[in-house]
Design a protein around this motif. Structure first.
Motif, short mmCIF file in Angstrom:
data_model
loop_
_atom_site.label_atom_id
_atom_site.label_comp_id
_atom_site.label_asym_id
_atom_site.label_seq_id
_atom_site.Cartn_x
_atom_site.Cartn_y
_atom_site.Cartn_z
N GLN A 181 0.82 -1.22 0.00
CA GLN A 181 0.00 0.00 0.00
C GLN A 181 0.85 1.26 0.00
OE1 GLN A 181 -2.68 -0.02 3.31
NE2 GLN A 181 -4.21 -1.27 2.25
N LEU A 182 1.81 1.33 0.91
CA LEU A 182 2.64 2.53 1.01
C LEU A 182 3.51 2.72 -0.23
CD1 LEU A 182 3.63 2.27 4.74
CD2 LEU A 182 2.31 4.11 3.70
N GLY A 183 4.05 1.64 -0.73
CA GLY A 183 4.87 1.73 -1.93
C GLY A 183 4.07 2.23 -3.12
N SER A 184 2.85 1.77 -3.24
CA SER A 184 1.98 2.18 -4.34
C SER A 184 1.52 3.63 -4.20
CB SER A 184 0.76 1.26 -4.39
OG SER A 184 -0.14 1.68 -5.38
N GLN A 185 1.10 4.02 -3.00
CA GLN A 185 0.57 5.36 -2.78
C GLN A 185 1.64 6.44 -2.85
OE1 GLN A 185 -1.34 5.17 1.02
NE2 GLN A 185 -3.14 4.09 0.24
N HIS A 186 2.83 6.15 -2.36
CA HIS A 186 3.86 7.18 -2.24
C HIS A 186 5.08 6.94 -3.14
CE1 HIS A 186 1.81 8.99 1.18
NE2 HIS A 186 1.60 7.76 1.63
N GLY A 187 5.04 5.91 -3.95
CA GLY A 187 6.15 5.63 -4.85
C GLY A 187 7.43 5.26 -4.12
N LEU A 188 7.31 4.43 -3.08
CA LEU A 188 8.44 4.07 -2.24
C LEU A 188 8.90 2.64 -2.49
CD1 LEU A 188 7.04 5.42 1.14
CD2 LEU A 188 8.77 6.51 -0.29
N LYS A 189 10.17 2.40 -2.21
CA LYS A 189 10.70 1.05 -2.21
C LYS A 189 10.62 0.51 -0.78
CE LYS A 189 13.85 2.07 -5.91
NZ LYS A 189 15.24 2.21 -6.32
N ARG A 190 10.70 -0.80 -0.63
CA ARG A 190 10.60 -1.41 0.70
C ARG A 190 11.70 -0.93 1.64
NH1 ARG A 190 7.83 -6.77 1.03
NH2 ARG A 190 6.41 -6.73 -0.72
N THR A 191 12.87 -0.60 1.09
CA THR A 191 13.98 -0.14 1.93
C THR A 191 13.73 1.26 2.49
OG1 THR A 191 15.15 0.66 -0.03
CG2 THR A 191 15.68 -1.56 0.74
N GLU A 192 12.78 1.98 1.93
CA GLU A 192 12.45 3.33 2.39
C GLU A 192 11.31 3.34 3.42
OE1 GLU A 192 13.56 5.89 -1.56
OE2 GLU A 192 11.63 4.85 -1.53
N ILE A 193 10.79 2.16 3.76
CA ILE A 193 9.70 2.03 4.72
C ILE A 193 10.20 1.26 5.93
CG2 ILE A 193 7.38 1.10 5.09
CD1 ILE A 193 7.05 1.16 2.01
N GLU A 194 9.96 1.80 7.12
CA GLU A 194 10.34 1.14 8.37
C GLU A 194 9.06 0.80 9.15
OE1 GLU A 194 12.96 3.65 10.56
OE2 GLU A 194 14.40 3.77 8.92
N LEU A 195 8.76 -0.47 9.27
CA LEU A 195 7.61 -0.91 10.06
C LEU A 195 8.07 -1.09 11.50
CD1 LEU A 195 5.97 -3.56 7.71
CD2 LEU A 195 5.52 -1.12 7.86
N GLU A 196 7.44 -0.37 12.42
CA GLU A 196 7.86 -0.44 13.81
C GLU A 196 7.02 -1.42 14.63
OE1 GLU A 196 7.73 3.60 15.08
OE2 GLU A 196 9.45 4.15 13.85
N GLU A 197 5.70 -1.47 14.34
CA GLU A 197 4.83 -2.32 15.16
C GLU A 197 3.68 -2.85 14.33
OE1 GLU A 197 2.22 -2.11 19.28
OE2 GLU A 197 3.17 -0.29 18.50
N VAL A 198 3.37 -4.12 14.54
CA VAL A 198 2.20 -4.75 13.96
C VAL A 198 1.44 -5.38 15.11
CG1 VAL A 198 1.33 -6.48 12.36
CG2 VAL A 198 3.41 -5.25 11.82
N SER A 199 0.24 -4.88 15.40
CA SER A 199 -0.55 -5.40 16.52
C SER A 199 -1.97 -5.73 16.08
CB SER A 199 -0.57 -4.39 17.67
OG SER A 199 -1.14 -3.17 17.24
N GLN A 200 -2.58 -6.62 16.80
CA GLN A 200 -3.92 -7.06 16.43
C GLN A 200 -4.97 -6.30 17.17
OE1 GLN A 200 -4.50 -11.22 16.92
NE2 GLN A 200 -6.00 -11.28 15.30
#
Length: 57
Positions: A38-57
């Motif tokens: 989603q972020l890569g598509s919306q903002h034209g980013l590569k995975r290396t430019e995105i830092e996921l800090e937390e995934v919670s349910q």
């Protein structure tokens, strides 16, 4: 399917921008992949430019 909240930050023109999004997914790994997609598509980013800090349910 469960809802996961994914938060982190991504590289933008002004440094880093923080984000938080809710994603419907089967498990935590799938939620991470959807967040990258989603972020890569919306903002034209590569995975290396995105830092996921937390995934919670």
């Amino acid at each position: 399917m469960s809802q996961f909240t994914v938060s982190g930050r991504f590289k933008s023109r002004d440094g880093f921008a923080e984000f938080e999004t809710t994603i419907d997914a089967e498990n935590e790994n799938v939620a991470r992949e959807h967040a990258y997609t989603q972020l890569g598509s919306q903002h034209g980013l590569k995975r290396t430019e995105i830092e996921l800090e937390e995934v919670s349910q």
